[in-house]
Design an enzyme around this catalytic site. Structure first.
Site, PDB file in Angstrom:
ATOM      1  N   PRO A   2       6.598   8.628   0.954  1.00  0.00           N
ATOM      2  CG  PRO A   2       8.573   9.485   1.898  1.00  0.00           C
ATOM      3  CD  PRO A   2       7.913   8.696   0.598  1.00  0.00           C
ATOM      4  CD  GLU A   3       0.606  10.593   2.263  1.00  0.00           C
ATOM      5  OE1 GLU A   3      -0.251  11.334   3.130  1.00  0.00           O
ATOM      6  OE2 GLU A   3      -0.113   9.925   1.651  1.00  0.00           O
ATOM      7  CE  LYS A  61       4.101  15.152   1.631  1.00  0.00           C
ATOM      8  NZ  LYS A  61       3.655  14.801   0.130  1.00  0.00           N
ATOM      9  NE  ARG A 118       9.992   5.152  -8.293  1.00  0.00           N
ATOM     10  CZ  ARG A 118       8.569   5.405  -8.050  1.00  0.00           C
ATOM     11  NH1 ARG A 118       8.251   4.789  -6.962  1.00  0.00           N
ATOM     12  NH2 ARG A 118       8.067   5.954  -9.032  1.00  0.00           N
ATOM     13  NE  ARG A 284      -0.555  11.837  -6.387  1.00  0.00           N
ATOM     14  CZ  ARG A 284      -0.140  12.689  -5.447  1.00  0.00           C
ATOM     15  NH1 ARG A 284       0.317  12.069  -4.232  1.00  0.00           N
ATOM     16  NH2 ARG A 284      -0.458  13.929  -5.338  1.00  0.00           N
TER      17      ARG A 284
END
Ligand SMILES: [Zn+2]
Length: 296
Positions: A2-3, A61, A118, A284
């Protein structure tokens, strides 16, 4: 992952349910969700039971719920954390870690469930400290206090108290690539890989351009694009690519249709028609148009 827009969707969804609610009971089902809490499950449960939640607040966040002027429950969503609103006594969610039973003066009883596949996310009780600039700690509350775990995080570019001058100064004095600077949460919070790529595409800036090589004009353009990209994603309800991301009511946050660069490797740039390329970046990827976003 999530951002800012995804977390704001969660905050805005939680706000009416938790604002003014009393925590009736707390059940820690997996202690791994307390890695940032000092004191263990029994302490967490006893400390919050009976407290009143004043608001749901967000900076970047980070999400927190003040339970007084001095303390808050801080939520770190991590890679896959979810805050779900459920009917009281509802069946256990997949990957449920912590459940708060709350009682709201208007909405009655509700369950707030923290689920996380996770286990990088967590909840913690944390002290609130004064903001150095005297402005509200984040979106959702006028209280000029911020949890200690969030105090080192810069305000996000949608915060009315965001310091654009400080942002420009930080960019101007670094030789790091501008994308790395955008992802540095002590420079500006809430921007992750997706919105960094989108903002740089919109501002026509190559992601590896050193911060110090950017004229002030370009930095201002970039900041305006960051704000526009975040506002747009917010209006659309978030743009998470993580299939695990689910908003407060359990709907998946997929609004990928309006992305121009991120995840569009090989597809035509919407501006010039040449293919978007992908290069590896800090474990990434960066996506950009090598024609529109030339290296300086
Ligand atoms: Zn292009």
């Amino acid at each position: 992952m999530p951002e800012l827009p995804e977390v704001e969707v969660v905050r805005a969804g939680l706000e009416p349910a938790v604002h003014g609610a009393t925590i009736v009971s707390v059940d820690v089902r997996d202690e791994r969700a307390l890695t940032r809490h000092t004191g263990g499950a029994a302490h967490f449960e006893a400390h919050l039971t009976g407290r009143r939640i004043a608001a749901a607040v967000r900076r970047g966040k980070f999400l927190w719920m003040p339970v007084s002027d001095d303390e808050a429950v801080v939520t770190h969503l991590g890679m896959s954390g979810q805050m779900l609103l459920r009917a009281p006594g509802s069946p256990e969610e997949r990957h449920e870690r912590i459940r708060l039973e709350i009682e709201h003066p208007e909405h009655g009883d509700l369950s707030v469930v923290f689920a996380d596949q996770r286990t990088f996310g967590s909840l913690a009780v944390d002290d609130l400290v004064d903001t150095p600039d005297g402005a509200a700690g984040g979106r959702g509350s006028a209280l000029a206090r911020v949890p200690t775990q969030v105090a080192h995080i810069a305000r996000d570019p949608l915060d009315p108290a965001f310091d654009a001058g400080r942002f420009r100064a930080r960019v101007a004095r670094t030789s790091s690539g501008i994308k790395r600077v955008l992802l540095d949460q002590t420079v500006a919070s809430g921007i992750g890989n997706i919105y960094a790529d989108e903002s740089l595409w919109a501002a026509r800036i190559h992601p590896e351009t050193p911060g110090s090589a950017l004229p002030t004009r370009a930095v201002n353009r970039l900041l305006a694009e960051v704000q526009a990209v975040l506002e747009k994603a917010l209006a659309e309800g978030g743009t998470s690519f993580d299939a695990q991301y689910v908003n407060v009511n359990g709907q998946a946050g997929y609004f990928a249709h309006s992305l121009n660069a991120y995840g569009r490797t090989g597809q035509p740039c919407p501006r010039c028609g040449r293919p978007i390329v992908r290069v590896s970046f800090m474990n990434r990827s960066s996506h950009f148009c090598p024609h529109c976003q030339r290296r300086r």
